[in-house]
Design a protein around this motif. Sequence first.
Motif, PDB file in Angstrom:
ATOM      1  N   UNK A  15       0.811  -1.226   0.000  1.00  0.00           N
ATOM      2  CA  UNK A  15       0.000   0.000   0.000  1.00  0.00           C
ATOM      3  C   UNK A  15       0.846   1.279   0.000  1.00  0.00           C
ATOM      4  N   UNK A  16       1.913   1.306   0.780  1.00  0.00           N
ATOM      5  CA  UNK A  16       2.772   2.499   0.820  1.00  0.00           C
ATOM      6  C   UNK A  16       3.458   2.706  -0.522  1.00  0.00           C
ATOM      7  N   UNK A  17       3.980   1.633  -1.102  1.00  0.00           N
ATOM      8  CA  UNK A  17       4.661   1.744  -2.390  1.00  0.00           C
ATOM      9  C   UNK A  17       3.687   2.140  -3.492  1.00  0.00           C
ATOM     10  N   UNK A  18       2.480   1.598  -3.456  1.00  0.00           N
ATOM     11  CA  UNK A  18       1.478   1.932  -4.474  1.00  0.00           C
ATOM     12  C   UNK A  18       1.175   3.415  -4.456  1.00  0.00           C
ATOM     13  N   UNK A  19       0.993   3.974  -3.266  1.00  0.00           N
ATOM     14  CA  UNK A  19       0.719   5.412  -3.155  1.00  0.00           C
ATOM     15  C   UNK A  19       1.915   6.227  -3.633  1.00  0.00           C
ATOM     16  N   UNK A  20       3.118   5.782  -3.309  1.00  0.00           N
ATOM     17  CA  UNK A  20       4.310   6.502  -3.740  1.00  0.00           C
ATOM     18  C   UNK A  20       4.496   6.414  -5.250  1.00  0.00           C
ATOM     19  N   UNK A  21       4.178   5.267  -5.848  1.00  0.00           N
ATOM     20  CA  UNK A  21       4.209   5.164  -7.304  1.00  0.00           C
ATOM     21  C   UNK A  21       3.257   6.190  -7.915  1.00  0.00           C
ATOM     22  N   UNK A  22       2.063   6.340  -7.338  1.00  0.00           N
ATOM     23  CA  UNK A  22       1.090   7.294  -7.845  1.00  0.00           C
ATOM     24  C   UNK A  22       1.646   8.716  -7.799  1.00  0.00           C
ATOM     25  N   UNK A  23       2.247   9.077  -6.692  1.00  0.00           N
ATOM     26  CA  UNK A  23       2.826  10.412  -6.542  1.00  0.00           C
ATOM     27  C   UNK A  23       3.944  10.622  -7.565  1.00  0.00           C
ATOM     28  N   UNK A  24       4.833   9.640  -7.683  1.00  0.00           N
ATOM     29  CA  UNK A  24       5.946   9.750  -8.628  1.00  0.00           C
ATOM     30  C   UNK A  24       5.433   9.846 -10.066  1.00  0.00           C
ATOM     31  N   UNK A  25       4.413   9.071 -10.399  1.00  0.00           N
ATOM     32  CA  UNK A  25       3.835   9.135 -11.749  1.00  0.00           C
ATOM     33  C   UNK A  25       3.307  10.537 -12.043  1.00  0.00           C
TER      34      UNK A  25
END
Length: 132
Positions: free
Chosen positions: A112-122
């Motif tokens: 969940x943390x990585x998924x949210x961070x991927x979204x921010x980075x995208x």
Amino acid sequence: MNDAESDIHVESTGRRVLRELMGEEYLRVKDSRRNDFNDVLQDYAEDVCFGRVWGRDGIDRKQRSILNIAILTALNRTGPLKNHVEGALNNGCTPDEIKEVLLHTAVYCGLPAATESFRVAEDVLRERGLLE
């Protein structure tokens, strides 16, 4: 150098590092939000975070950016993460390197943390024209 001169030096170093890391527009927005309540926190961040830590030798800014991306993902701090993804790109990180850092966090910080961070980075990569 006395303490007052040292503080002035640290402040100017922090401001310079912050400008190099985030750019002039970031500083303009940051300064526009400064007030009598938050000024002490802004001074602390510039002096300690950027002047005394980011201004040190030992590891380069790209390494510091990679660390920040991983740490902010672990702490689920997506607001600052956006700024530090931008800073990482300014410090020479490629989108592929950022992707690998975030994938690595999925294992150690959780999906969940990585998924949210991927979204921010995208979002940052799209804003910069680095992702369709």
